[in-house]
Design a protein around this motif. Sequence first.
Motif, PDB file in Angstrom:
ATOM      1  N   ARG A 111      -1.315 -51.290   1.426  1.00 35.41           N
ATOM      2  CA  ARG A 111      -1.614 -51.161   2.845  1.00 35.41           C
ATOM      3  C   ARG A 111      -0.786 -50.013   3.403  1.00 35.41           C
ATOM      4  NH1 ARG A 111      -4.121 -54.582   6.144  1.00 35.41           N
ATOM      5  NH2 ARG A 111      -3.803 -56.371   4.720  1.00 35.41           N
ATOM      6  N   MET A 112      -1.445 -49.082   4.102  1.00 36.04           N
ATOM      7  CA  MET A 112      -0.760 -47.892   4.599  1.00 36.04           C
ATOM      8  C   MET A 112       0.181 -48.218   5.758  1.00 36.04           C
ATOM      9  SD  MET A 112      -1.561 -45.463   2.618  1.00 36.04           S
ATOM     10  CE  MET A 112      -0.892 -44.082   3.547  1.00 36.04           C
ATOM     11  N   GLY A 113       1.261 -47.439   5.857  1.00 41.81           N
ATOM     12  CA  GLY A 113       2.272 -47.650   6.877  1.00 41.81           C
ATOM     13  C   GLY A 113       1.783 -47.303   8.277  1.00 41.81           C
ATOM     14  N   SER A 114       2.468 -47.858   9.262  1.00 42.84           N
ATOM     15  CA  SER A 114       2.043 -47.722  10.659  1.00 42.84           C
ATOM     16  C   SER A 114       2.155 -46.297  11.181  1.00 42.84           C
ATOM     17  CB  SER A 114       2.864 -48.657  11.550  1.00 42.84           C
ATOM     18  OG  SER A 114       4.245 -48.338  11.450  1.00 42.84           O
ATOM     19  N   HIS A 115       2.977 -45.459  10.557  1.00 46.43           N
ATOM     20  CA  HIS A 115       3.180 -44.090  11.026  1.00 46.43           C
ATOM     21  C   HIS A 115       2.176 -43.104  10.427  1.00 46.43           C
ATOM     22  CE1 HIS A 115       5.230 -44.429   7.184  1.00 46.43           C
ATOM     23  NE2 HIS A 115       5.225 -43.112   7.088  1.00 46.43           N
ATOM     24  N   ALA A 191       3.257 -56.507  -7.828  1.00 49.12           N
ATOM     25  CA  ALA A 191       3.484 -56.503  -6.381  1.00 49.12           C
ATOM     26  C   ALA A 191       4.973 -56.597  -6.062  1.00 49.12           C
ATOM     27  CB  ALA A 191       2.728 -57.659  -5.732  1.00 49.12           C
ATOM     28  N   ARG A 192       5.703 -57.395  -6.837  1.00 52.30           N
ATOM     29  CA  ARG A 192       7.149 -57.509  -6.610  1.00 52.30           C
ATOM     30  C   ARG A 192       7.836 -56.166  -6.814  1.00 52.30           C
ATOM     31  NH1 ARG A 192      11.586 -57.267  -8.936  1.00 52.30           N
ATOM     32  NH2 ARG A 192      10.631 -56.872 -10.974  1.00 52.30           N
ATOM     33  N   ARG A 193       7.446 -55.443  -7.865  1.00 55.24           N
ATOM     34  CA  ARG A 193       8.042 -54.138  -8.144  1.00 55.24           C
ATOM     35  C   ARG A 193       7.723 -53.143  -7.033  1.00 55.24           C
ATOM     36  NH1 ARG A 193       5.781 -52.668 -13.870  1.00 55.24           N
ATOM     37  NH2 ARG A 193       6.840 -50.694 -13.395  1.00 55.24           N
ATOM     38  N   ILE A 194       6.491 -53.165  -6.548  1.00 57.79           N
ATOM     39  CA  ILE A 194       6.125 -52.260  -5.457  1.00 57.79           C
ATOM     40  C   ILE A 194       6.909 -52.594  -4.198  1.00 57.79           C
ATOM     41  CG2 ILE A 194       4.246 -51.540  -3.928  1.00 57.79           C
ATOM     42  CD1 ILE A 194       2.321 -51.968  -6.292  1.00 57.79           C
ATOM     43  N   SER A 195       7.031 -53.868  -3.881  1.00 61.82           N
ATOM     44  CA  SER A 195       7.773 -54.285  -2.676  1.00 61.82           C
ATOM     45  C   SER A 195       9.231 -53.864  -2.762  1.00 61.82           C
ATOM     46  CB  SER A 195       7.665 -55.804  -2.498  1.00 61.82           C
ATOM     47  OG  SER A 195       6.336 -56.196  -2.239  1.00 61.82           O
ATOM     48  N   ALA A 196       9.825 -53.971  -3.947  1.00 64.88           N
ATOM     49  CA  ALA A 196      11.212 -53.549  -4.123  1.00 64.88           C
ATOM     50  C   ALA A 196      11.349 -52.048  -3.916  1.00 64.88           C
ATOM     51  CB  ALA A 196      11.699 -53.951  -5.513  1.00 64.88           C
ATOM     52  N   PHE A 197      10.374 -51.285  -4.389  1.00 54.19           N
ATOM     53  CA  PHE A 197      10.409 -49.832  -4.197  1.00 54.19           C
ATOM     54  C   PHE A 197      10.299 -49.488  -2.721  1.00 54.19           C
ATOM     55  CE2 PHE A 197       8.012 -45.868  -3.600  1.00 54.19           C
ATOM     56  CZ  PHE A 197       8.863 -44.968  -4.210  1.00 54.19           C
ATOM     57  N   VAL A 198       9.361 -50.116  -2.032  1.00 52.86           N
ATOM     58  CA  VAL A 198       9.176 -49.857  -0.604  1.00 52.86           C
ATOM     59  C   VAL A 198      10.461 -50.172   0.164  1.00 52.86           C
ATOM     60  CG1 VAL A 198       7.915 -50.562   1.468  1.00 52.86           C
ATOM     61  CG2 VAL A 198       6.680 -50.182  -0.674  1.00 52.86           C
ATOM     62  N   ALA A 199      11.123 -51.270  -0.177  1.00 54.15           N
ATOM     63  CA  ALA A 199      12.357 -51.663   0.507  1.00 54.15           C
ATOM     64  C   ALA A 199      13.480 -50.671   0.270  1.00 54.15           C
ATOM     65  CB  ALA A 199      12.779 -53.056   0.051  1.00 54.15           C
ATOM     66  N   SER A 200      13.422 -49.940  -0.842  1.00 52.86           N
ATOM     67  CA  SER A 200      14.486 -48.984  -1.174  1.00 52.86           C
ATOM     68  C   SER A 200      14.278 -47.614  -0.536  1.00 52.86           C
ATOM     69  CB  SER A 200      14.575 -48.810  -2.696  1.00 52.86           C
ATOM     70  OG  SER A 200      13.460 -48.075  -3.194  1.00 52.86           O
ATOM     71  N   GLU A 201      13.085 -47.358  -0.005  1.00 52.32           N
ATOM     72  CA  GLU A 201      12.757 -46.053   0.555  1.00 52.32           C
ATOM     73  C   GLU A 201      13.202 -45.957   2.014  1.00 52.32           C
ATOM     74  OE1 GLU A 201      10.300 -43.257  -1.019  1.00 52.32           O
ATOM     75  OE2 GLU A 201      11.959 -44.070  -2.197  1.00 52.32           O
ATOM     76  N   ASP A 203      11.849 -43.814   4.211  1.00 56.08           N
ATOM     77  CA  ASP A 203      10.648 -43.625   5.021  1.00 56.08           C
ATOM     78  C   ASP A 203       9.418 -43.870   4.150  1.00 56.08           C
ATOM     79  OD1 ASP A 203       9.053 -42.988   7.182  1.00 56.08           O
ATOM     80  OD2 ASP A 203       9.115 -40.824   6.801  1.00 56.08           O
ATOM     81  N   PRO A 204       9.148 -45.117   3.771  1.00 56.90           N
ATOM     82  CA  PRO A 204       8.027 -45.394   2.863  1.00 56.90           C
ATOM     83  C   PRO A 204       6.691 -45.071   3.507  1.00 56.90           C
ATOM     84  CG  PRO A 204       8.888 -47.434   3.775  1.00 56.90           C
ATOM     85  CD  PRO A 204       9.830 -46.352   4.208  1.00 56.90           C
ATOM     86  N   GLU A 205       5.763 -44.617   2.662  1.00 58.92           N
ATOM     87  CA  GLU A 205       4.427 -44.266   3.153  1.00 58.92           C
ATOM     88  C   GLU A 205       3.549 -45.491   3.334  1.00 58.92           C
ATOM     89  OE1 GLU A 205       0.887 -41.020   2.128  1.00 58.92           O
ATOM     90  OE2 GLU A 205       2.694 -41.136   0.902  1.00 58.92           O
ATOM     91  N   ILE A 206       3.867 -46.565   2.594  1.00 53.82           N
ATOM     92  CA  ILE A 206       3.040 -47.762   2.643  1.00 53.82           C
ATOM     93  C   ILE A 206       3.849 -48.939   3.182  1.00 53.82           C
ATOM     94  CG2 ILE A 206       1.690 -46.929   0.692  1.00 53.82           C
ATOM     95  CD1 ILE A 206       3.054 -49.085  -1.042  1.00 53.82           C
TER      96      ILE A 206
END
Length: 238
Positions: A111-115, A191-201, A203-206
């Motif tokens: 799901r794409m980020g709000s920005h 999904a867990r791996r992706i969520s961990a990556f997003v949390a580490s960014e 300014d994540p894109e998603i």
Amino acid sequence: MNFDLPRNVILPVDAIDVRLDSGPHPFARENAEAIAENWQREIAVKPALFDGTVVLLSQLAYRDNRLVGRCHAVNYSTFMLWRKRRENSGAEHAYAHAMLVAGDNALVAIRMGSHTVNAGRVYFAAGSFEPDDFRDGQVDVDFNMIREVREETGLDLSAARRGVRWHALSTTRGTVIFRRYHVDEPADEIARRISAFVASETDPEIDGPVIIRHAGDLPDGLALHMKPLIEWHFSGVD
């Protein structure tokens, strides 16, 4: 015809010969003032937008299971105006999807980020072709797929098992080229791996991953082109 391919049907694709023309796209050349004015309106609403370089098609055809076309590098601001004036513009857009298939046969989208321009939309990690996606002037679709998935999710699909061929779905809104990429882990682990990556960014894109487990499992915000791709996958065709 500049764009000569069947619409609204999934096409098998055995070869892709889309070339990068060094000249300007006619749409960019003929609409320079409108592009600049529209860009100011766009960044007033979403200041995080970046006027990078993407490509727009000036030709695309489907012949003997092959996609053949020509495209031109344009600023993202040109693309943004084209989105509003695409009809009879002499330009079209193509993009690629790595269809991420988990070991339990579920699909993992994002799901794409709000920005972002496509805030809240659900589709497979993807982005427009960029000049770096071309080798000797010809687009490397799998390079684009792997790059975009890595940038948005942190996953490296370079060693993943790929579908035997590409497929394409063309509509008046654009042409998506897609291919299955198989990962051994179940969808929940991916999904867990992706969520961990997003949390580490910073300014994540998603916003995060979206798991799709069957043809009727259609999440809110699903991009219009995704439903036929999901149905195609779960039908078991190759």
